[in-house]
Design a protein around this motif. Sequence first.
Motif, mmCIF file in Angstrom:
data_model
loop_
_atom_site.group_PDB
_atom_site.id
_atom_site.type_symbol
_atom_site.label_atom_id
_atom_site.label_comp_id
_atom_site.label_asym_id
_atom_site.label_seq_id
_atom_site.Cartn_x
_atom_site.Cartn_y
_atom_site.Cartn_z
ATOM 1 N N SER A 1 -6.879 6.698 -12.779
ATOM 2 C CA SER A 1 -6.651 7.844 -11.898
ATOM 3 C C SER A 1 -5.257 8.423 -12.029
ATOM 4 O O SER A 1 -5.018 9.563 -11.618
ATOM 5 N N LYS A 2 -4.317 7.616 -12.576
ATOM 6 C CA LYS A 2 -2.908 8.029 -12.636
ATOM 7 C C LYS A 2 -2.400 8.392 -11.231
ATOM 8 O O LYS A 2 -1.545 9.258 -11.064
ATOM 9 N N SER A 3 -2.917 7.685 -10.228
ATOM 10 C CA SER A 3 -2.578 8.010 -8.842
ATOM 11 C C SER A 3 -1.416 7.162 -8.345
ATOM 12 O O SER A 3 -0.877 6.317 -9.064
ATOM 13 N N HIS A 4 -1.057 7.401 -7.115
ATOM 14 C CA HIS A 4 -0.025 6.626 -6.423
ATOM 15 C C HIS A 4 1.359 6.762 -7.045
ATOM 16 O O HIS A 4 2.203 5.900 -6.898
ATOM 17 N N ARG A 5 1.600 7.874 -7.767
ATOM 18 C CA ARG A 5 2.901 8.000 -8.408
ATOM 19 C C ARG A 5 4.041 8.100 -7.395
ATOM 20 O O ARG A 5 5.178 7.755 -7.696
ATOM 21 N N THR A 6 3.731 8.563 -6.190
ATOM 22 C CA THR A 6 4.783 8.637 -5.163
ATOM 23 C C THR A 6 5.202 7.247 -4.701
ATOM 24 O O THR A 6 6.262 7.096 -4.098
ATOM 25 N N MET A 7 4.389 6.242 -4.985
ATOM 26 C CA MET A 7 4.722 4.884 -4.577
ATOM 27 C C MET A 7 6.022 4.417 -5.222
ATOM 28 O O MET A 7 6.817 3.690 -4.612
ATOM 29 N N GLY A 8 6.254 4.824 -6.451
ATOM 30 C CA GLY A 8 7.482 4.453 -7.138
ATOM 31 C C GLY A 8 8.713 4.971 -6.428
ATOM 32 O O GLY A 8 9.728 4.267 -6.310
ATOM 33 N N HIS A 9 8.652 6.198 -5.932
ATOM 34 C CA HIS A 9 9.784 6.770 -5.197
ATOM 35 C C HIS A 9 10.020 5.992 -3.897
ATOM 36 O O HIS A 9 11.172 5.717 -3.523
ATOM 37 N N ALA A 10 8.929 5.638 -3.220
ATOM 38 C CA ALA A 10 9.058 4.879 -1.969
ATOM 39 C C ALA A 10 9.610 3.481 -2.231
ATOM 40 O O ALA A 10 10.379 2.946 -1.427
ATOM 41 N N ALA A 11 9.229 2.902 -3.371
ATOM 42 C CA ALA A 11 9.715 1.569 -3.723
ATOM 43 C C ALA A 11 11.228 1.574 -3.906
ATOM 44 O O ALA A 11 11.937 0.702 -3.388
ATOM 45 N N ARG A 12 11.724 2.559 -4.630
ATOM 46 C CA ARG A 12 13.173 2.623 -4.838
ATOM 47 C C ARG A 12 13.897 2.885 -3.521
ATOM 48 O O ARG A 12 14.972 2.307 -3.273
ATOM 49 N N ALA A 13 13.332 3.716 -2.682
ATOM 50 C CA ALA A 13 13.955 3.988 -1.388
ATOM 51 C C ALA A 13 14.077 2.703 -0.564
ATOM 52 O O ALA A 13 15.075 2.483 0.127
ATOM 53 N N ARG A 14 13.055 1.847 -0.636
ATOM 54 C CA ARG A 14 13.113 0.572 0.082
ATOM 55 C C ARG A 14 14.245 -0.305 -0.459
ATOM 56 O O ARG A 14 14.983 -0.938 0.306
ATOM 57 N N VAL A 15 14.393 -0.359 -1.769
ATOM 58 C CA VAL A 15 15.471 -1.151 -2.375
ATOM 59 C C VAL A 15 16.828 -0.628 -1.928
ATOM 60 O O VAL A 15 17.725 -1.392 -1.554
ATOM 61 N N LEU A 16 16.997 0.681 -1.954
ATOM 62 C CA LEU A 16 18.276 1.267 -1.566
ATOM 63 C C LEU A 16 18.604 0.971 -0.107
ATOM 64 O O LEU A 16 19.768 0.768 0.254
ATOM 65 N N GLY B 1 0.795 -1.218 0.000
ATOM 66 C CA GLY B 1 0.000 0.000 0.000
ATOM 67 C C GLY B 1 0.828 1.269 0.000
ATOM 68 O O GLY B 1 0.320 2.342 -0.323
ATOM 69 N N LYS B 2 2.112 1.155 0.351
ATOM 70 C CA LYS B 2 3.008 2.308 0.381
ATOM 71 C C LYS B 2 4.162 2.168 -0.615
ATOM 72 O O LYS B 2 4.546 3.135 -1.270
ATOM 73 N N GLU B 3 4.691 0.953 -0.704
ATOM 74 C CA GLU B 3 5.865 0.727 -1.556
ATOM 75 C C GLU B 3 5.579 -0.214 -2.725
ATOM 76 O O GLU B 3 6.365 -0.297 -3.664
ATOM 77 N N LEU B 4 4.485 -0.929 -2.668
ATOM 78 C CA LEU B 4 3.974 -1.749 -3.762
ATOM 79 C C LEU B 4 2.560 -2.161 -3.401
ATOM 80 O O LEU B 4 2.089 -1.863 -2.295
ATOM 81 N N LEU B 5 1.869 -2.825 -4.321
ATOM 82 C CA LEU B 5 0.492 -3.243 -4.083
ATOM 83 C C LEU B 5 0.396 -4.766 -4.168
ATOM 84 O O LEU B 5 1.139 -5.403 -4.910
ATOM 85 N N VAL B 6 -0.528 -5.323 -3.405
ATOM 86 C CA VAL B 6 -0.741 -6.762 -3.390
ATOM 87 C C VAL B 6 -2.173 -7.048 -3.826
ATOM 88 O O VAL B 6 -3.123 -6.416 -3.336
ATOM 89 N N ALA B 7 -2.323 -7.986 -4.769
ATOM 90 C CA ALA B 7 -3.645 -8.391 -5.252
ATOM 91 C C ALA B 7 -3.808 -9.885 -5.054
ATOM 92 O O ALA B 7 -2.877 -10.660 -5.310
ATOM 93 N N ASN B 8 -4.977 -10.296 -4.617
ATOM 94 C CA ASN B 8 -5.177 -11.679 -4.192
ATOM 95 C C ASN B 8 -5.759 -12.605 -5.250
ATOM 96 O O ASN B 8 -5.555 -13.809 -5.190
ATOM 97 N N ASP B 9 -6.508 -12.062 -6.220
ATOM 98 C CA ASP B 9 -7.145 -12.918 -7.209
ATOM 99 C C ASP B 9 -7.379 -12.116 -8.491
ATOM 100 O O ASP B 9 -6.955 -10.959 -8.604
ATOM 101 N N GLU B 10 -8.044 -12.723 -9.465
ATOM 102 C CA GLU B 10 -8.253 -12.072 -10.759
ATOM 103 C C GLU B 10 -8.989 -10.745 -10.606
ATOM 104 O O GLU B 10 -8.592 -9.728 -11.189
ATOM 105 N N ASP B 11 -10.073 -10.750 -9.860
ATOM 106 C CA ASP B 11 -10.867 -9.527 -9.707
ATOM 107 C C ASP B 11 -10.063 -8.434 -9.015
ATOM 108 O O ASP B 11 -10.156 -7.252 -9.392
#
Length: 422
Positions: A364-379, A342-352
């Motif tokens: 929505s083109k939303s959650h673009r800040t998630m990409g920055h948080a994802a890279r920060a986690r990797v670093l 929900g902050k650094e990536l998203l998890v989906a449980n099934d097809e729907d």
Amino acid sequence: MQELLYLVHRIPYPPDKGDKIRSYHLLKHLSQHYRIHLGTFIDDEKDWSYVGKVKDFCDETCFVNLSPKAARLRSLGGLFFRQPLTLPYYRDKGLQAWVNSVLETRSVRNILIFSSGMAQYVSHAGPARRIIDFVDIDSDKWMQYATTKSWPMNWIYRRESRLLLSYEKQVTREFDGAAFVSEAEANLFKRLAPEVATKVTYFNNGVDADYFSPKNIYPNPYTAGTDTLVFTGAMDYWANVDAVDWFARGVLSAIRAHLPDVEFHIVGARPTARVMALATLPGVTVTGSVPDIRPYLAHASLAVAPLRIARGIQNKVLEAMAMEKIVIASPQAMEGLCALPGKELLVANDEDDFAHQIVTLLQSKSHRTMGHAARARVLEDYSWEKGLTRVDALLSQPQIISTDEACPHALQNHFKSARDVA
């Protein structure tokens, strides 16, 4: 420099798939501290061209050709000797003779084994310190496979799981230490084999964050103006094949019902016939081998990891996160990752769930800040330098490093092993 024997089930180059990425970085790191004696198989004719590159890291090498077809036939011998089929698959008299010679004529104080199938070569190695990097719990992977197959393959896979777990326990008892690819994987093995828990540890895979950098300029491989979902990975690996088939035939059609121009690109070498057949579906492209996966990640709208069978850490997820991509992953692909859903990536449980989250993001083109948080986690948590310091300690210290440094962001206890639910 001290001498070290390093046995790997597949040539550790090029670093273009999960096991090779890990084994290569291990080789590169160890070569700075040890004189390496490397023994390994080559199961792809193209990989013979990389022998010279690997030799540059080593003092002495032994490369053995392995025909997958012949190895599969040879492995059937295990059915008659109550052995896991993995052992005869990777058994070779020439490699055994070379290992024996190295141990008899060289001052080898440390032995590092990569994957369970190679442990058989050093069952009697004298006083040398023996460490095995299991990477994943292969026995549990076979149990996962068994749950998806019908007879007789489910029987064969269950047999392999049972016998291989017994062998994994035996190796851990006999060796000085055993490592896995993540804390979650190590803790699961401790539950499966509590009698050897004190010898079990882990070290994370890493990502070359300078190489997988969103700051670099990459050509766009996609049609301009399209929303593109990307999956990367070796496309002859059964778990990847299953994942893209499930996603293309189920999830993508639901997405295109709302957004008919969305495309799904499957990027990876050696696509099987089952994968190639997906290219006939609307919106699906199968690229086969590409010289560089980074353009496909950089220009994708989203990265998806819909694996239904998985063990260890998924490099494809870490690489996409390093590129500041929003990743939508299944719970199985998330297992062992230190990342906050929900902050650094998203998890989906099934097809729907996959379809709903992807459509919502693309609309929505939303959650673009998630990409920055994802890279920060990797670093923060997934540099090779950080992970490989644990290997140095494994090889030099009599005590095994604790696995009690639980990552507060990982879904460490969210999943059960296939053995728990089979």
